[in-house]
Design an enzyme around this catalytic site. Structure first.
Site, mmCIF file in Angstrom:
data_model
loop_
_atom_site.group_PDB
_atom_site.id
_atom_site.type_symbol
_atom_site.label_atom_id
_atom_site.label_comp_id
_atom_site.label_asym_id
_atom_site.label_seq_id
_atom_site.Cartn_x
_atom_site.Cartn_y
_atom_site.Cartn_z
ATOM 1 N N GLU A 202 0.827 -1.207 0.000
ATOM 2 C CA GLU A 202 0.000 0.000 0.000
ATOM 3 C C GLU A 202 0.865 1.262 0.000
ATOM 4 O O GLU A 202 0.589 2.230 -0.714
ATOM 5 C CB GLU A 202 -0.954 0.005 1.207
ATOM 6 C CG GLU A 202 -2.122 -0.972 1.088
ATOM 7 C CD GLU A 202 -1.809 -2.381 1.588
ATOM 8 O OE1 GLU A 202 -0.630 -2.669 1.920
ATOM 9 O OE2 GLU A 202 -2.757 -3.201 1.647
ATOM 10 N N GLU A 314 -16.299 1.262 -11.550
ATOM 11 C CA GLU A 314 -16.356 0.215 -12.590
ATOM 12 C C GLU A 314 -17.064 -0.977 -11.968
ATOM 13 O O GLU A 314 -16.660 -1.462 -10.905
ATOM 14 C CB GLU A 314 -14.948 -0.198 -13.044
ATOM 15 C CG GLU A 314 -14.989 -1.304 -14.100
ATOM 16 C CD GLU A 314 -13.627 -1.906 -14.445
ATOM 17 O OE1 GLU A 314 -12.657 -1.148 -14.625
ATOM 18 O OE2 GLU A 314 -13.565 -3.156 -14.521
#
Ligand SMILES: *[C@@H]1O[C@H](CO)[C@@H](O)[C@H](O)[C@H]1NC(C)=O
Ligand SMILES: *[C@@H]1O[C@H](CO)[C@@H](O)[C@H](O)[C@H]1NC(C)=O
Ligand SMILES: *[C@@H]1O[C@H](CO)[C@@H](O)[C@H](O)[C@H]1NC(C)=O
Ligand SMILES: *[C@@H]1O[C@H](CO)[C@@H](O)[C@H](O)[C@H]1NC(C)=O
Ligand SMILES: *[C@@H]1O[C@H](CO)[C@@H](O)[C@H](O)[C@H]1NC(C)=O
Ligand SMILES: *[C@@H]1O[C@H](CO)[C@@H](O)[C@H](O)[C@H]1NC(C)=O
Ligand SMILES: *[C@@H]1O[C@H](CO)[C@@H](O)[C@H](O)[C@H]1NC(C)=O
Length: 526
Positions: A202, A314
């Site tokens: 991350e 999406e």
């Protein structure tokens, strides 16, 4: 038209207005409640939105000398219902493959490598004319997806070289937001090709993202002074359980510079080739839809401290571009409606349905290719029904409530505008095959009307000959077929429009909903 007479007969059964003394004994009760208590917060405009595969965008939008009027008509139809055209995000896996080439004489040069994916190119150059496609759909606002995956010095140079063209193309009131990278949580594991080493975490993602977005913003500020360069959607992760997670990403400082305006996540109900996937069990299954969305809602809640709206930038039915017979069927139109309204009811602020040329789950095919015929596809009708149920969103006062029903083949929603009931949506997901020799059944729902509603209501139906068909869908008696009028609305002869229903029993409307169909009930309330 392809719509059978049988449907007309079924549809008309709801319009008889006999006053009964008691509720029909088998009726399922839908009680929206008099107030929006328990509903979502306000739904922003363009809730029905699309995501278009980066490599397919020139086909969907066309270019300045040859705009795709069919796509534009289909988007206009949705504007007629929800008040504004769908917002479009241009991105997907191929945004992270595409590199800018200033000497390319065509919009896009793509090479498919079937072992990577048979559905889209893996090697992609885009030329200056690619960006013309941002100018062919008047009134649409766009999210542009920049490449994050390609990270050599020369790749970065090519990315930055494209920025002036992108920002100029988006300087006409048509810029919504910027995006950098598609599904970086899959960069270490993607079956289409590994894009980062095992050590990618991350913190590494956030450092790259901060560095590159700052560089892009610098170019925008120079090339397009006055254009907002600070509005990003991120992190556009592919799911909730992949190799990077949202909570540590935000904790690592994704928004330490305040660039992010929307939390973006992606979602699919299942995978196209996953074992056990079926129309009834996967798409026509409200429980499955609810569980899938609830996992996103848990992520949303875990990021509440950042006080940003959460969208699905999406999404669609089955990842890997959908499964034939499932994602392109009328059952998927019913799924689209159920999924979108459930998201709305859970404060997911926009749902960008993904599509690409030849994809099975597409709402329309923009051009004819060796693999697919240009035309309006069944899922589009689910998008239309969603927009019709929500109505004009421009007032910023529309809210959606989920109504719990016992069967996993039933879904119910109430839509309120300015605190007043605007519509009630009933989705019946009992499968029915068009070729079946069994008579198509229906179920009766008793909709309790709040005080303040008159005894009349109108029903608009999402219908097709069966859940398995890929053609012949209508909404409220209207077809948007390419062949009829280039995707513009055409009333189908013999189909019911705005059927009347009146109160049957003690403030309740009895609405018959055939198997594998949906009803949008529009009462008259003050
Ligand atoms: C860019 O496109 C031109 C024209 O098609 C081609 O000759 C050239 O090799 C391309 N450059 C790169 C770096 O791919
Ligand atoms: C515009 O689109 C048409 C039709 O696809 C194509 O023939 C033409 O080459 C395109 N123009 C540019 C500049 O890419
Ligand atoms: C398109 O890319 C292929 C390789 O992927 C290359 O052979 C071809 O020359 C390129 N075409 C143009 C016009 O650049
Ligand atoms: C760039 O990507 C390559 C894989 O394509 C990877 O090995 C390298 O570590 C990446 N660099 C950074 C800074 O993430
Ligand atoms: C981005 O990273 C490069 C290489 O580490 C560095 O030289 C540059 O200053 C960084 N730029 C920004 C805007 O952080
Ligand atoms: C519907 O979905 C739920 C949750 O995934 C599942 O437990 C159930 O078996 C599904 N129904 C059918 C008929 O497959
Ligand atoms: C509909 O047809 C499909 C495929 O032929 C079959 O798997 C399914 O069981 C049928 N469903 C019903 C309800 O008859």
């Amino acid at each position: 038209m392809l719509v059978s007479l049988l449907l007309v007969t079924l549809a008309s059964s709801a319009s008889c207005s006999v006053i009964l003394n008691t509720r029909q004994s088998n009726a399922k009760v839908i009680d929206p409640g008099a107030t929006p208590d328990g509903a979502s917060g306000p739904i922003p405009e363009s809730f029905v939105a699309y995501s278009i595969e980066f490599s397919s965008f020139p086909e969907f939008a066309g270019n300045l000398s040859s705009p795709n009027t069919f796509s534009n008509n289909l988007l206009d139809n949705l504007a007629q219902l929800q008040g504004t055209k769908p917002y479009i995000r241009v991105g997907g896996n191929t945004q992270d493959y595409a590199l800018y080439n200033a000497s390319l004489p065509i919009a896009l040069n793509g090479t498919v490598i079937p072992s990577r994916s048979p559905d889209y190119p893996y090697l992609i150059d885009i030329g200056p004319s690619y960006f013309e496609s941002y100018l062919t759909l008047p009134g649409v606002k766009f999210i542009h997806g920049f490449n994050l995956a390609k990270n050599s010095t020369s790749d970065h140079a090519r990315l930055l070289e494209s920025v002036p063209l992108v920002c100029k193309a988006l300087s006409h009131g048509n810029l919504l937001y910027w995006q950098l990278g598609n599904e970086p949580d899959l960069f270490k594991t993607a079956s289409q090709g590994i894009l980062r080493p095992r050590s990618y975490d991350e913190a590494a993602y956030v450092a790259e993202w901060q560095n590159l977005t700052t560089q892009i913003m610098g170019v925008v500020a120079e090339a397009c002074p006055g254009l907002s360069n600070e509005q990003w959607v991120a992190p556009s992760f592919g799911g909730v359980g992949n190799s990077l997670r949202q909570v540590p990403t935000w904790a690592a400082g994704l928004n330490s510079q305040g660039k992010v305006v929307l939390i973006d996540s992606h979602n699919y109900i299942g995978g196209a080739t996953q074992p056990g996937i079926s129309l009834r069990g996967t798409l026509m299954n409200h429980t499955r839809t609810r569980l899938s969305v609830d996992a996103q809602v848990a992520v949303k809640n875990s990021l509440a401290q950042y006080s940003l709206p959460f969208i699905l930038g999406e999404t669609n039915s089955l990842y890997n571009q959908g499964a034939p017979g499932l994602s392109n069927s009328f059952g998927a139109a019913l799924w689209n409606l159920d999924f979108a309204l459930y998201c709305a009811s859970q404060d997911i602020k926009r749902v960008h349905m993904h599509q690409g040329t030849n994809y099975r789950y597409q709402s329309w095919q923009p051009v004819t290719t060796a693999l697919g015929t240009k035309g309006t596809k069944a899922p589009y009708y689910g998008n239309v029904a969603t927009a019709a149920a929500l109505g004009d969103l421009r007032g910023g006062d529309v809210r959606v409530k989920h109504i719990a029903l016992a069967a996993e083949t039933d879904a119910g929603y109430a839509v309120y505008a300015k605190g007043v009931l605007r519509s009630v949506v009933i989705v019946n997901m009992v499968p029915y095959n068009a070729s079946s020799t069994v008579t198509r059944g229906s179920e009766t729902y008793s909709v309790k009307l709040p005080v303040g509603c008159t005894s009349d209501a109108v029903v608009q139906r999402l219908l097709a000959p069966g859940s398995d068909v890929i053609d012949g869908a209508t909404f409220n008696g209207v077809s948007y077929d390419l062949a009829l009028d280039d995707g513009k609305p055409v009333v189908v002869e013999g189909m019911k429009r705005d059927e009347g229903v009146t109160v049957e029993y003690d403030g309740e409307l009895a609405v018959d909903v055939p198997w594998s169909s949906a009803a949008v009930v529009q009462p008259s309330c003050v």
